[in-house]
Design an enzyme around this catalytic site. Structure first.
Site, PDB file in Angstrom:
ATOM      1  CG  HIS A 155      -4.696  -1.009  -0.706  1.00 48.17           C
ATOM      2  ND1 HIS A 155      -5.811  -1.652  -1.197  1.00 48.17           N
ATOM      3  CD2 HIS A 155      -3.873  -0.828  -1.767  1.00 48.17           C
ATOM      4  CE1 HIS A 155      -5.666  -1.864  -2.491  1.00 48.17           C
ATOM      5  NE2 HIS A 155      -4.497  -1.373  -2.867  1.00 48.17           N
ATOM      6  CG  ASP A 363      -8.688  -1.729   9.090  1.00 43.04           C
ATOM      7  OD1 ASP A 363      -7.806  -1.734   8.221  1.00 43.04           O
ATOM      8  OD2 ASP A 363      -9.197  -2.773   9.543  1.00 43.04           O
TER       9      ASP A 363
END
Length: 455
Positions: A155, A363
């Site tokens: 992720h 991110d």
């Protein structure tokens, strides 16, 4: 139909204590687990002697958790996961701590998970392991004799080779990924950095359709960007709670335009740089002071890790300096809130905000950007300002894309967003909204599990 087995650090399946699945990922996975009569395994979040798995079935979904001894939490979770892998994978080598006992605890806990979970796996089960906490787990399960199809999804970003090689025994960590059948990354960029490591450090070769071969082992690696539960979030934005929050925000704004940021309190989110950019906007545009204010919601996390305590203290001081320098008797330029809010409340805040400011330094994806877009009024949407270093920027390229390290870039983008005419705001919002709806979290889950089922 094969069962789906999900394994992650924490379990977000609905339980008696928490009846509703929390977040889009939990919604997607619990729906799949319900359909496939699967099980979600993970850590309970509690400390104690590791014993038998605690099973619970609620609303058609079965979860199974174990406690971990305090030493394991210190070394595996607070240590290797959050003080070694997390900063390193987010390009923060100066914050990365290399401690041998951290690595030992990480590998020990993954072995424990393998030992307690393996007896509950049936021959036809599909196994889907999630995130950086569990990289070696597929290899551990293979050591227990499992021949099932096993997939892994990361992720967070995959770091460049020159950064990853700073990790002691980095080859050992990456070797473990070759126990999987399918490895998924959020974006093509993270997939390409993985390719670079495999080809330059492991002598691997790339084949068609994502195939990667090292020695006698071939896996498939894919880019598979996660989405939000778009329809549910759109419905949230129209709920009574969201409408009440929207009214509250409009009334408290007194005609001023709202700029909103919503982030877990983490150094990767670029909050200091965001505050500096907003300060630069206030410094260079004094005539705008009476017309704008910023709300930053930043619930604390990982308080046991010193770097997180440091960033919280630093942001407290910085927000105080900004308000001290620019506030008037009837205006506070920055509202800084260290608590979380329910998603329907956030939907109302997003809808009231003229600007969504999402500026992480790095991110894997960033679902706040997608939630902000999903919550907007189609006839009068706000403007998303998005860091070029968020994985979401590859899909949401109609946003105002900024360099989060540049205070001037952030300040200029705020000014542009606040002055943007309605027609341009709609033109930028529409393709982002279409992407969020078409490539939602259910699309993501089906894309990965389809790849995993292919032999």
């Amino acid at each position: 139909m094969s069962r789906l087995i999900v394994i992650s650090n924490r379990v977000s399946a609905p339980t008696t204590a928490q009846p509703a699945a929390q977040g889009g990922l939990a919604v997607a996975l619990t729906a799949a687990l319900r359909e496939a009569e699967g099980i979600w395994f993970g850590w309970s979040g509690e400390t104690g002697e590791t014993g038998d798995l605690k099973f619970e079935t609620f609303d058609g979904v079965t979860s199974a958790t174990i406690d971990l001894p305090e030493q394991d939490v210190d070394e595996y979770y607070d240590g290797y996961a959050n003080r070694t892998l997390w900063p390193l994978f987010h390009y923060r080598l100066e914050l990365t701590e290399f401690e041998r006992e951290f690595q030992g605890g990480y590998e020990r806990v993954n072995r424990v998970f393998g030992e307690v979970i393996a007896p509950h796996i049936e021959p036809d089960d599909l196994i889907w392991i999630h995130d950086y906490h569990m990289i070696p787990l597929g290899w551990v399960l293979r050591q227990h004799g499992l021949t099932n199809r096993i997939g892994f999804f990361l992720h967070i970003p995959w770091p460049p080779t020159r950064l990853l090689t700073a990790l002691p025994e980095h080859r050992r960590l990456v070797d473990a990924l070759f126990a999987y059948d399918v490895v998924g990354f959020q974006t093509e960029e993270w997939l390409e950095t993985f390719h670079d490591y495999v080809t330059h450090e492991m002598g691997g070769s790339l084949g068609p359709d994502g195939a990667i071969t090292v020695g006698a082992r071939t896996i498939r690696a894919i880019a598979c960007p996660i989405g939000i539960d778009a329809q549910e979030f759109i419905a949230n934005a129209s709920s009574k709670e969201a409408a009440a929050t929207h009214r509250r925000m409009i009334e408290s704004s007194i005609g001023r335009s709202l700029i909103v940021g919503v982030d877990r309190l983490d150094y990767s989110k670029g909050l200091e740089e965001r505050f500096n950019g907003y300060q630069r906007y206030l410094e260079t545009r004094p005539d705008a002071h009476a017309n704008v204010y910023m709300l930053q919601i930043a619930p604390p996390s990982r308080d046991a890790v010193q770097s997180y305590r440091d960033i919280r203290a630093h942001l407290d001081a910085l927000s105080g300096r900004i308000n001290g320098a620019f506030a008037d008797i009837d205006w506070v330029p920055l509202r800084y809130v260290n608590q979380g809010f329910p998603r329907n409340v956030l939907a109302g805040v997003y809808r009231a905000a003229r600007v969504g400011l999402v500026t992480p330094l790095r991110d894997g994806m960033n679902l706040v950007a997608k939630e902000y877009v999903a919550a907007q009024n189609p006839d009068d949407p706000g403007v998303l300002i998005l860091s070029r270093f968020a994985g979401a920027a590859a899909q949401l390229d109609s946003a105002l894309i900024v360099n989060p390290y540049s205070a001037d870039d952030i300040a200029d983008s705020i000014a542009k967003a606040l002055a943007m005419p309605r027609e341009e705001r709609i033109a930028r919002w529409r393709p982002m909204h279409e992407n969020i709806v078409s490539e939602d979290v259910i699309w993501w889950r089906k894309r990965f599990t389809t790849a995993l089922m292919q032999q």
